[in-house]
Design a protein around this motif. Structure first.
Motif, PDB file in Angstrom:
ATOM      1  N   VAL A 149      46.269  39.504  50.199  1.00 51.97           N
ATOM      2  CA  VAL A 149      45.841  40.289  49.104  1.00 51.97           C
ATOM      3  C   VAL A 149      44.079  40.201  49.318  1.00 51.97           C
ATOM      4  N   LEU A 156      48.889  33.987  43.482  1.00 52.70           N
ATOM      5  CA  LEU A 156      49.247  34.492  44.533  1.00 52.70           C
ATOM      6  C   LEU A 156      49.008  33.468  45.809  1.00 52.70           C
ATOM      7  N   ASP A 171      41.207  36.360  36.315  1.00 56.21           N
ATOM      8  CA  ASP A 171      41.254  36.239  37.721  1.00 56.21           C
ATOM      9  C   ASP A 171      41.656  35.126  38.498  1.00 56.21           C
ATOM     10  N   LYS A 198      47.866  34.902  49.081  1.00 59.20           N
ATOM     11  CA  LYS A 198      46.513  35.048  48.826  1.00 59.20           C
ATOM     12  C   LYS A 198      45.740  35.849  50.065  1.00 59.20           C
ATOM     13  N   ARG A 202      47.129  44.210  40.071  1.00 62.30           N
ATOM     14  CA  ARG A 202      46.935  43.066  39.190  1.00 62.30           C
ATOM     15  C   ARG A 202      47.763  43.559  37.798  1.00 62.30           C
ATOM     16  N   LEU A 253      42.527  42.806  44.399  1.00 60.95           N
ATOM     17  CA  LEU A 253      43.540  42.699  43.403  1.00 60.95           C
ATOM     18  C   LEU A 253      43.600  44.123  42.719  1.00 60.95           C
ATOM     19  N   SER A 254      42.677  45.140  43.011  1.00 57.36           N
ATOM     20  CA  SER A 254      42.846  46.405  42.656  1.00 57.36           C
ATOM     21  C   SER A 254      43.472  47.261  43.439  1.00 57.36           C
ATOM     22  N   VAL A 314      45.316  34.530  38.431  1.00 58.38           N
ATOM     23  CA  VAL A 314      46.209  35.388  39.148  1.00 58.38           C
ATOM     24  C   VAL A 314      46.013  34.855  40.541  1.00 58.38           C
ATOM     25  N   TRP A 315      44.622  34.455  41.016  1.00 59.17           N
ATOM     26  CA  TRP A 315      44.677  34.141  42.409  1.00 59.17           C
ATOM     27  C   TRP A 315      45.390  33.008  42.691  1.00 59.17           C
ATOM     28  N   SER A 326      47.547  49.080  40.110  1.00 59.54           N
ATOM     29  CA  SER A 326      46.916  48.090  40.724  1.00 59.54           C
ATOM     30  C   SER A 326      47.846  46.810  40.972  1.00 59.54           C
TER      31      SER A 326
END
Length: 1527
Positions: free
Chosen positions: A1401, A1392, A1385, A1398, A1374, A1408-1409, A1388-1389, A1372
Motif C-alpha cells: 500500500v 495493514l 490512520d 503495508k 480506506r 490509503l486513498s 489502519v496502517w 478508496s
C-alpha cells in the motif's frame, strides 16, 4: 372536339350556378372515366415488373381470389354486352357518339389487365395490391357523379338511355362489391398478418384488431405477439449496418490520426518509448495525457468521430425516403384547413350562398382530414419502425463489439456502463430517429404559415413572428442549461447505480459487518445532489412551458394590435382573425417542437459520441498469438513480454517457454508473481509489448474465479456442444460432480467450470488454479481422474497453475514464476536437485504440512446456506455473473413460491411468462428435484390498482395537488375567455366601418385580449412550478422508502431475487418516477382540460352538438379501453423481455475471457440476436397498437370537425361568421388533443407501473430491527463465551431444519475448529451467530445476553467474520477497511502491517486513498483476502469467525495468515469453519457436525485417540497425531 366526341355539351358553368347543381354528362363520361383508367394503366407496368422481380412461391387458389376474379370477369362481360348494344343500336347512320364505342373497348382492355394483375399477385406474399384498391376507390368516386346524373334523368322521365343506365348501375354495384372484397385480407403462410394484409386493412391498421381483442379479453403473452418480418430481424439489420460501417469507420480513424498528428505538431511534444506501431503508442500517450488531464480539467480523449450518423443514414435511407414523402403530403394538406375555414366563414356571412356549397366544404373538411390522418399515421409507423431498427442495430453492434473489445478499452467501462450503452444510449437514438423529419418539416411549416399569414394580415405579421424568433434563443439558452444539468444527472445516476450494484453484490458482507448505514448515506448523498439537479431541471422546463404557452397568445395579441394600430383602415373581421388563429396554431407546433428537437438532438449527440467511442474502440489485438501448425511444440513463448495496460509496467517479461504435446506443466509462484497473467497472455487477453506466442490447436480454459452462466448445470457443461451421454457421464464422474448431482451441495462452481473445459474436446487446457476451491480429497480425485498422468485429459497438453505442492511430483515439468519472469523450470526432481528458489520454498511447506502435503477435510468450498439456485434458462437475472460469483449456488434446497402469492397471481404469472418455456431445454425434466428456479419476476397484469395512484399522489402531497389543479383550471378559463373576447371583437367589424371605429373601444379590445393571454401563461407557470416541487418530493420519498427497505430485507430475499431485478427498481423505475411520470401527468391534465374547454366552446355556439358528443364519446372511450389493456401488457412484455437481454449482456461482459478462449463468440452473438428479436417484436407490436389507436381516434376527431361544420351549415340562419370561426378554429385543434389524451392516459398508466413495482419492494418484509429498546451492556461481549442451547434453525418456514438442536458451551478465548462434510450445517452455524438466519427453536447466549433479544446491529458490530469470498467495494482502500471513519490512520496502517500489505500500500501512488475498481478487481485474489483479514483486525472484537478463509491463496500467504491470526487473535474466542485440517489441528476443541447435529466435540488429541468420524477424516488426510502439524 370533345363535344363532337360525345354529341353533347362538354362543359357549361351555368349548370353549377343553381341550388341544384350538376355536371354535364359528357364531362362525366370522358374526363371522369379516364382519370381512374389512366391511373391504372400508368402504374400497372411497374407493378407487374415488381411482382416479377420479387416473386415467391405461387400460393394456392383461395375463395377470396376466386370471388374477385369472377366479379372482374362479370365486369368484362358487362363491357362486352354494352359494346354489343351499341353495335346493334348503330346501324351505320353514325347517330351513336364515338364515346359509346371507346369507353366499353377501354373497359374491356382494363378488365383484362386487372385479371392479369390479380392473378400475378398470387406469387406475392401480400395478395392485395395497393394501387388496385386505389383504382377502385377512384373509379367509384368518379362514377358517383354519373350515377346521380343518370338517376336525375330517369326521375325526370327521360328514358332514352334506359338500357345504358341499367348497365351502368350494375357495373357500379359490382365495383363497390370488389372494393368491399379487397378490404379483406387473405391468410398467408406466415403468422404475421401485416404481411398479407390488404391495402385498406394496412392503412387503417385493421389487421391488428385480433391482437387488440385478445389483449382486451386476457393479458397478452409472448406467443400472442407476432414475430417481426425478415427485413427487421437483428441479423439482417446488423449485416447491412456493418457493410456500411466498414466503409465509414476507417475514414473516421484516418481523420483521427490526422488530428492527433496535428495536435502533436502544435504542441511539439517529443515521443519516446515507441515500441509498437506509431498510431497505437500515440493513442496510448494521448490516453495517458487524457487521464491526467481528466483529473484536472475534464478534457476527454480523442476517438473516431461522426461516422455513426453516416453509417446509419446509409443503412436506413429507404425508410427515410418513404416517410419524407408522406410527411410532405401531410404538411401540404395541413394548410388547406385554414383556407377551408376561411371559405366557410364567408359562406356563413353570405346569406345568399347555395346550401350545397356549405355541404361541399364540410365534406372537403372531412376528406382532407381523413387523408391527413392516413398519411400521418403511416408516417409515424415508418418513423417508429426506423427508431426500433436503429435501436436494434445499436444494441446488437454494442454486443458484438463487447465480444472483441480490447482489454484497454474494456477497462474504461464497468459492466454497468456497458449495459447503459445498450439500454440508455440506444433508446436515446431511437427517440431521435423517430422524429428526425421534424427538422425539415418544422422549417417548411413555419415558412408556409408565415406566407399565408402575410396574405391575411400583411406586414404586421412580422411583429408576431419577431416575438416568436426572439423566444427561440431564450428557449435555446434554457435548453442548453438543461442539457448540462442532465449530463450531470446521468453522471450522478451512474454513480448511484454503481454503488447500488456493489451494495447488492456485497450485501452479505454489509450485513455481517453492520455497514448498511454507511452505504445508505453514500447513496443518499448522491441522491440528494441528483434531486437538486432535478429541481433545477424542472424549473427550467417550467420556464420553457411558460414561454410555449405565452408564445401563441403574445403573438396573436401583438399581431392583431399592430394590424389594427398601423392603419385605421384595418379592421379585424372574423375571416381574418380566425384564419390567422388557425395558422398561428399550426405555427405553434413546429416552434414548440423546435427547442425539444434541439435538446433531444443534443442528448442524442452525447449518446452518439459515447457509442462512437465504444464502437470505434480498438479491438483485441491478438497478432502476437500465432497459430502456426508446423512447429513440433504446442505452445512456444519467444521473448514474450506482455502488459495489462501499455501505461503500466510490463507484467510478463521476456518469457521463453516451450511446451511439448501431451505435457502436463505446472506453473507455480507466489501471489502476484504473474501466474494468471501468463495464462491470460496465452489467451490473447493482454497487450503485447514484444515477442510472440505460437499456439498449435484449440484451447479450453478454466479461470481462477469460475464464471458460471445462468442456466442448468448441463447447459454450463455442454456450453453449446452436442450432447454425448457417455462423455457427459465420464466428465461428471471425473470432476467429482456425480455425487453432487444427487445432493447438489454448495460450491461446485469451480468443478462445473472444469467440467465445461473437460467436455470440450480441445487440444490445450489452460487451468488457472482449479484445485484451490476444492478440498484435498476432491482435489486428489480431480487430479487423478482429470488432470493427472492417468486422467481423462492425459493425452492433452495441460498448463496448470497450482498451489498444491503434493501434485508436483506427478507433473512433467514445473515452471517457477517470479515477478513475471521464469526463474526456473524443469522436472520436480531436477528442481529439487538444483536447490534454487523452488527447493527452498518447498522445504518450508513440507515441514509444515506433514506427510501428505496439504491436509484437508472432505469439504466443499461452498457455503451451503445460500439458496441462490442455478436458475434454468427460463429467467436470467440481470447481473448474472455477480449473482453466481457471490452466492455459491447451493442447489439442494427448493425454492418455495412466495407464500403470499395467491393463486390468481400465479396463474397470470404463468400465462405472462408461458412464452419463455419455449426455449427452456428439455433436460430440465431430468434435473434433480431440488433444482428449482429463482423466483419468477411477478408481472402485474390488468389495471393498475387505484391505491397505487393514491400512494403516488400522497407522496406528492395533497396540498400541492390542489394548487396545481386550481392553477391549471384558471389558465383554461382564461383561454376560453380570450377566445370569446376575440369573437366579440371581430363582430365590431359589422357595426363600425374604418372611418368611425372609436380608438378607446379598439384599445379596450386589445388590452383585455392581452390581459387574458397573460393570465393564461402566468397560471400555467405557477402550476408547473408547484408540480415540479411536488413531483420531486414524491421521487425523494419513494427512493428513500425503497432504499431503507431493501437494506433491511432479510438475506433470504437477496438469495431468491436476482440482483438485476433489484437494480432495475433503482435504475429504470426510479428514473421513470423522476423524469417521465411527472411529464406525462402534467401533459394529461393539460390535454384533459384542453378537450373539455374545446367541447364547451363548441356547445356554447351550437347546443345541438351535445347530441353528437355522446355517441362520439362512447366510441372514444371504448377504443381507449380496448387499447389501454393491450398497450399496457405490451409495455410490460417489453420490459420483461428486455431484462434477460441486459442480463445476458452483463453476463457476457463478465465472462469474456472464457467465451473468447473457447471461441464461442458466434454462439453468444446468435443468442443475443434471438433475445433482441424477442424484445423487438414486443416494441414493434406496441408501436402498431399506438397507430391502431391513433387512426381510430383521429377518425373521432375528424367526425367532430365534420359534424360541427355540418351543424354550422344546417343552422346557418342563426349563426354569424364570428361564431363559425370561433367554433371551427377550436374544433380543428381537437383531433391532436384527443389523440394525446389517450396517449397520455396510457403513458400515465404505463409509468405508474414503476410506482407499483417500487411499492412491491417497499413492502418486502424486513429482518429484525437494527437497534431495539434493549441495548447490550457497554463493553459487551467482554469475555466472549458462547452457549448454544438446543439451537435449531431452518432456511424458510416450509423447509426442514438445518441445525437440529445444537447444544454446546464455548468458553472465553477458546479456539474451536468446525469440520464436517458438505451440507452438515457448518455455514449455517456462522449465519445463526450473525442472525442471518433466525432461530426456529432454542437460543444462543453470548456473555449472558440472548442474541435474539438485541438489535441486529448491536449484535453484528460486536462479532467479526473473515468471509470465504473476499468482497471489496469500489472506493478508496480506506473506505473498504473502515467505512465509518472510526479508526485513526495509524490504526489502519498497523492493521495493514500485520497482514503484510503495508509495503504494497505504501508503494501505491495514493496510499490509503488508492481507488479500487468495481469489486476490487485491480488486486489479486490473495491481496483481497489479506485486506479482508485487515478488516477483521481493525474491529478487535472478542469473537472471531473464519469461514474457510484460506482457499484461494498460495501456501506462503496462507502461512502469513495463519501466523497473524494466531498471534493477533489470541485474546479472542475463535471459531474456524475448516477447509484444510492442518489449520485447526492446534485449536483447543474440534466440533464435528453431521447432518445438523454435533457428533463429536473435544480436543484434537481426544478425538484422534478414538476411532470416530474425525479420526477417519484425519487418517484420510494423512494426519497421524495432533502434533504432526506443529510448526
Amino acid at each position: 372536339m370533345l363535344e363532337k366526341f360525345c354529341n353533347s355539351t362538354f362543359w357549361n358553368s351555368s349548370l353549377l350556378d343553381s341550388p341544384e347543381a350538376d355536371l354535364p354528362l359528357c364531362f362525366e363520361q370522358t374526363v371522369l372515366v379516364w382519370i381512374p383508367l389512366g391511373f391504372l394503366w400508368l402504374l400497372a407496368p411497374w407493378q407487374l415488373l415488381h411482382v416479377y422481380r420479387s416473386r415467391n412461391n405461387k400460393s394456392s387458389i383461395t375463395k377470396l381470389y376466386l370471388a374477385k376474379q369472377v366479379l372482374v370477369g362479370l365486369l368484362l362481360i358487362l363491357a362486352a354486352i354494352e359494346l354489343a348494344f351499341v353495335l346493334i343500336e348503330d346501324s351505320g347512320q353514325g347517330t351513336v357518339p364515338p364515346v359509346r364505342y371507346t369507353n366499353p373497348s377501354l373497359y374491356l382492355g382494363t378488365w383484362l389487365l386487372v385479371l392479369l394483375i390479380q392473378h400475378s399477385r398470387r406469387w406475392c406474399v401480400q395478395k392485395d395490391s395497393w394501387f388496385l384498391s386505389l383504382f377502385w376507390v377512384l373509379s367509384i368516386l368518379c362514377g358517383t357523379f354519373q350515377l346521380q346524373t343518370l338517376i336525375r334523368m330517369l326521375l325526370k322521365g327521360n328514358n332514352s338511355s334506359l338500357a345504358y343506365s341499367c348497365l351502368f348501375f350494375i357495373f357500379y354495384a359490382f365495383q363497390i362489391l370488389i372494393l368491399v372484397l379487397s378490404a379483406f385480407s387473405e391468410k398467408g403462410s406466415s403468422d404475421n398478418p401485416s404481411l398479407t394484409a390488404s391495402f385498406l386493412s394496412k392503412i387503417t391498421f385493421s389487421w391488428y384488431d385480433s391482437i387488440v381483442l385478445k389483449g382486451y379479453k386476457q393479458p397478452l403473452t409472448l406467443e400472442d405477439v407476432w414475430d417481426v418480418d425478415e427485413q427487421s430481424k437483428t441479423k439482417v439489420l446488423v449485416s447491412k449496418f456493418e457493410t456500411h460501417m466498414a466503409g465509414e469507420l476507417p475514414k473516421a480513424r484516418r481523420a483521427l490520426r490526422r488530428r492527433q498528428q496535428k495536435a502533436q505538431r502544435n504542441s511539439g511534444t517529443k515521443q519516446h518509448g515507441l515500441n509498437k506501431n506509431q498510431s497505437q503508442s500515440q493513442d496510448v500517450l494521448v490516453l495517458e495525457e487524457a487521464k491526467k488531464k481528466k483529473k484536472k480539467s475534464g478534457t476527454a480523449e480523442d476517438f473516431p468521430k461522426s461516422w455513426l450518423v453516416k453509417t446509419l443514414f446509409k443503412t436506413f435511407y429507404g425508410i427515410l425516403l418513404k416517410s419524407f414523402l408522406l410527411k410532405l403530403v401531410y404538411d401540404a394538406l395541413t394548410f388547406l384547413n385554414p383556407q377551408l375555414l376561411k371559405l366557410l366563414i364567408s359562406f356563413a356571412n353570405d346569406r345568399d350562398a347555395y346550401v350545397w356549397i356549405g355541404y361541399l366544404y364540410s365534406i372537403l373538411f372531412f376528406v382532407v382530414a381523413l387523408v391527413q390522418s392516413f398519411c400521418l399515421q403511416y408516417y409515424f409507423q415508418l418513423c417508429f419502425t426506423l427508431g426500433v431498427n436503429v435501436r436494434t442495430t445499436i444494441m446488437a453492434s454494442v454486443y458484438k463489439k463487447a465480444l472483441n473489445l480490447s482489454n484497454r478499452a474494456r477497462k474504461q467501462y464497468t459492466v454497468g456502463e456497458t449495459v447503459n450503452l445498450m439500454s440508455v444510449d440506444a433508446q436515446k437514438l431511437m427517440d431521435v430517429t423517430s422524429f428526425i423529419h421534424l427538422l425539415w418539416s418544422n422549417v417548411l411549416q413555419i415558412v408556409l404559415s408565415i406566407y399565408f399569414l402575410w396574405i391575411e394580415l400583411g406586414p404586421s405579421v412580422l411583429a408576431g413572428v419577431g416575438v416568436m424568433l426572439l423566444l427561440i434563443p431564450v428557449n435555446g439558452v434554457i435548453a442548453t442549461k438543461n442539457k448540462a444539468i442532465q449530463a450531470k444527472n446521468m453522471n450522478k445516476k451512474d454513480k448511484r447505480l454503481k454503488i447500488m450494484n456493489e451494495i447488492l453484490n456485497g450485501i452479505k458482507i454489509l450485513k455481517y459487518f453492520a455497514w448498511e448505514p454507511s452505504f445508505k448515506n453514500q447513496v443518499n448523498d448522491i441522491r440528494k445532489k441528483e434531486l437538486k439537479n432535478l429541481l433545477t431541471f424542472g424549473q427550467m422546463q417550467s420556464m420553457i412551458m411558460f414561454l410555449l404557452y405565452l408564445t401563441p397568445v403574445l403573438v396573436s395579441v401583438i399581431t392583431f394590435s399592430v394590424y389594427v394600430l398601423v392603419d385605421s383602415n384595418n379592421i379585424l373581421d372574423a375571416k381574418k382573425a380566425f384564419t390567422s388563429i388557425t395558422l398561428f396554431n399550426i405555427l405553434r407546433f413546429p416552434l414548440g417542437m423546435f427547442p425539444m428537437m434541439i435538446s433531444s438532438l443534443l442528448q442524442a449527440s452525447v449518446s452518439l459520441e459515447r457509442l462512437e467511442k465504444y464502437l470505434g474502440g480498438d479491438d483485441l489485438d491478438t497478432s502476437a498469438i500465432r497459430h502456426d501448425s508446423h512447429f513440433d511444440k504446442v505452445v512456444q513463448f519467444s521473448e514474450a513480454s506482455f502488459t495489462w495496460d501499455q501505461e503500466t509496467e510490463v507484467t510478463i517479461r521476456d518469457v521463453n517457454l516451450d511446451i511439448m504435446p501431451g505435457q502436463l506443466v505446472a506453473v507455480v509462484g507466489t501471489v502476484g508473481s504473474g501466474k494468471s497473467s501468463l495464462m491470460s497472455a496465452m489467451l490473447g487477453e493482454m497487450e503485447n509489448v514484444h515477442g510472440h506466442i505460437n499456439i498449435k490447436g484449440t484451447i479450453a480454459y478454466v479461470p481462477q474465479q469460475s464464471w458460471i452462466q445462468n442456466g442448468t448445470i448441463k447447459d454450463n457443461i455442454l456450453f453449446g456442444s452436442e450432447f454425448d451421454e457417455k462423455r457427459y457421464q465420464q466428465v461428471l464422474e471425473a470432476c467429482a460432480l456425480l455425487q453432487d448431482l444427487k445432493v447438489l451441495p454448495g460450491g461446485q462452481k469451480q468443478r462445473i467450470s472444469l467440467a465445461r473445459a473437460a467436455y470440450q474436446n480441445a487440444d490445450i487446457y489452460i487451468l488457472d488454479d482449479p484445485l484451490s476451491a476444492v478440498d484435498a480429497h476432491v482435489g486428489k480425485h480431480i487430479f487423478d481422474k482429470v488432470l493427472g498422468p492417468n486422467g481423462l485429459l492425459k493425452s492433452k497438453t495441460r498448463l496448470l497453475v497450482t498451489h498444491s505442492i503434493h501434485f508436483l511430483p506427478q507433473v512433467d515439468e514445473i515452471v517457477v514464476l517470479e515477478n513475471g519472469t521464469i526463474s526456473e523450470k524443469g522436472s520436480y526432481r531436477a528442481l529439487l536437485a538444483k536447490k534454487g528458489l523452488f527447493a527452498k520454498n518447498l522445504k518450508t511447506f513440507v515441514k509444515q504440512a506433514g506427510p501428505e502435503g496439504e491436509a484437508t477435510v472432505n469439504e466443499d468450498s461452498g457455503e451451503e446456506d445460500d439458496y441462490g439456485l442455478m436458475t434454468s434458462v427460463e429467467e436470467v437475472p440481470q447481473d448474472v455473473a455477480s449473482f453466481t460469483m457471490n452466492r455459491e449456488n447451493s442447489l439442494h434446497r427448493t425454492l418455495s413460491r412466495r407464500s403470499r402469492s395467491s393463486s390468481r397471481r400465479l396463474k397470470t404469472l404463468k400465462n405472462s411468462l408461458r412464452t419463455q418455456n419455449v426455449n427452456t431445454p428439455k433436460e430440465e425434466k431430468e434435473l434433480v428435484k431440488g433444482q428449482k428456479l429463482i423466483e419468477k419476476e411477478f408481472i402485474q397484469t390488468g389495471k393498475v390498482k387505484f391505491s397505487i395512484y393514491l400512494k403516488y399522489l400522497q407522496a406528492v402531497g395533497w396540498c400541492s395537488i390542489f394548487f396545481i389543479v386550481f392553477a391549471y383550471v384558471t389558465s383554461f378559463v382564461a383561454l376560453i375567455g380570450s377566445n370569446l373576447w376575440l369573437s366579440v371583437w371581430t363582430s365590431d367589424s359589422k357595426t363600425f366601418n374604418a372611418s368611425n371605429y372609436p380608438a378607446s373601444q379598439r384599445d379596450m379590445r386589445i388590452g383585455v385580449y392581452g390581459a387574458l393571454g397573460l393570465t393564461q401563461g402566468i397560471f400555467v407557470l405557477v402550476a408547473n412550478i408547484f408540480s415540479v416541487y411536488g413531483f420531486t418530493h414524491a421521487s425523494n420519498i419513494l427512493h428513500k422508502q425503497l432504499l431503507n427497505n431493501i437494506l433491511r430485507a432479510p438475506m433470504s430475499f437477496f438469495d431468491t431475487t436476482p440482483i438485476g431485478r433489484i437494480v432495475n427498481r433503482f435504475a429504470g423505475d426510479i428514473s421513470t418516477v423522476d423524469d417521465t411520470l411527472p411529464v406525462s401527468l402534467r401533459s394529461w391534465i393539460l390535454c384533459f382540460l384542453g378537450i373539455v374547454s374545446t367541447l364547451f366552446m363548441i356547445c356554447l355556439a351550437t347546443p345541438a352538438f351535445i347530441i353528437i358528443i355522446i355517441p362520439l364519446g362512447i366510441i372514444y372511450v371504448s377504443v381507449q379501453i380496448f387499447y389501454v389493456a393491450t398497450s399496457r401488457q405490451l409495455r410490460r412484455l417489453d420490459s420483461v423481455t428486455r431484462s434477460p437481454l441486459y442480463s445476458f449482456f452483463s453476463e457476457t461482459v463478465s465472462g469474456l475471457p472464457v467465451i473468447r478462449a473457447f471461441q464461442h463468440q458466434h454462439r453468444f452473438l446468435k443468442h443475443s440476436e434471438e433475445l433482441i428479436d424477442t424484445n423487438q417484436k414486443c416494441v414493434y407490436s406496441w408501436i402498431i397498437s399506438n397507430r391502431w389507436l391513433a387512426v381510430r381516434l383521429e377518425l373521432v376527431g375528424n367526425l367532430i370537425v365534420f359534424f360541427s361544420s355540418l351543424m354550422i351549415v344546417i343552422f346557418k340562419i342563426n349563426l354569424s361568421g364570428e361564431v363559425v370561426g370561433f367554433v371551427l378554429s377550436n374544433a380543428l385543434n381537437i383531433t391532436q388533443t384527443l389523440n394525446w389524451l389517450v396517449r397520455m392516459t396510457s403513458e400515465v398508466e404505463t409509468n405508474i407501473v414503476a410506482v407499483e413495482r417500487i411499492n412491491e419492494y417497499i413492502n418486502v418484509e424486513n429482518e429484525a430491527p437494527w437497534v431495539t429498546e434493549k441495548r447490550p451492556p457497554a463493553g459487551w461481549p467482554s469475555k466472549g463465551e458462547i452457549q448454544f442451547n438446543n439451537y435449531q434453525v431452518r432456511y424458510r418456514p416450509e423447509l426442514d431444519l438445518v441445525l437440529k438442536g445444537i447444544t454446546c458451551d464455548i468458553r472465553s478465548q477458546e479456539k474451536i475448529g468446525v469440520v464436517g462434510r458438505t451440507g452438515a450445517g457448518k455455514s449455517s452455524l456462522t449465519n445463526s451467530l450473525f442472525r442471518i438466519l433466525e432461530a426456529s427453536g432454542g437460543q444462543i447466549i453470548i456473555d449472558g445476553v440472548d442474541i435474539a433479544s438485541i438489535g441486529l446491529h448491536d449484535l453484528r458490530e460486536k462479532l467479526t467474520i473473515i468471509p470465504q469470498d473476499p468482497v471489496l467495494f469500489s472506493g478508496s482502500l480506506r473506505v473498504n477497511l473502515d467505512p465509518f471513519n472510526s479508526y485513526s490512520d495509524e490504526e489502519v496502517w498497523k492493521a495493514l502491517e500485520l497482514v503484510h500489505l503495508k509495503s504494497f500500500v505504501a508503494n501505491l501512488q495514493l496510499g490509503l486513498s488508492h481507488e479500487l475498481t468495481e469489486a476490487g478487481d485491480n488486486l489479486s485474489i490473495g491481496q483481497k483476502q489479506l485486506l479482508c483479514l485487515a478488516r477483521a483486525l481493525l474491529r478487535k472484537s472478542k469473537i472471531l469467525i473464519m469461514d474457510e478463509a484460506t482457499a484461494a491463496v498460495d501456501l506462503e500467504t496462507d502461512q502469513l495468515i495463519q501466523i497473524t491470526i494466531r498471534k493477533e487473535f489470541s485474546h479472542c474466542t475463535a471459531i474456524t469453519i475448516a477447509h484444510r485440517l492442518h489449520t485447526i489441528m492446534d485449536s483447543d476443541k474440534v466440533m464435528v457436525l453431521d447432518n445438523g447435529k454435533i457428533v463429536e466435540f473435544g480436543s484434537p488429541e481426544e478425538l484422534l485417540a478414538k476411532p470416530g468420524p474425525f479420526y477417519f477424516m484425519a487418517k484420510e488426510a494423512g494426519i497421524e497425531n495432533a502434533n504432526s502439524t506443529a510448526l
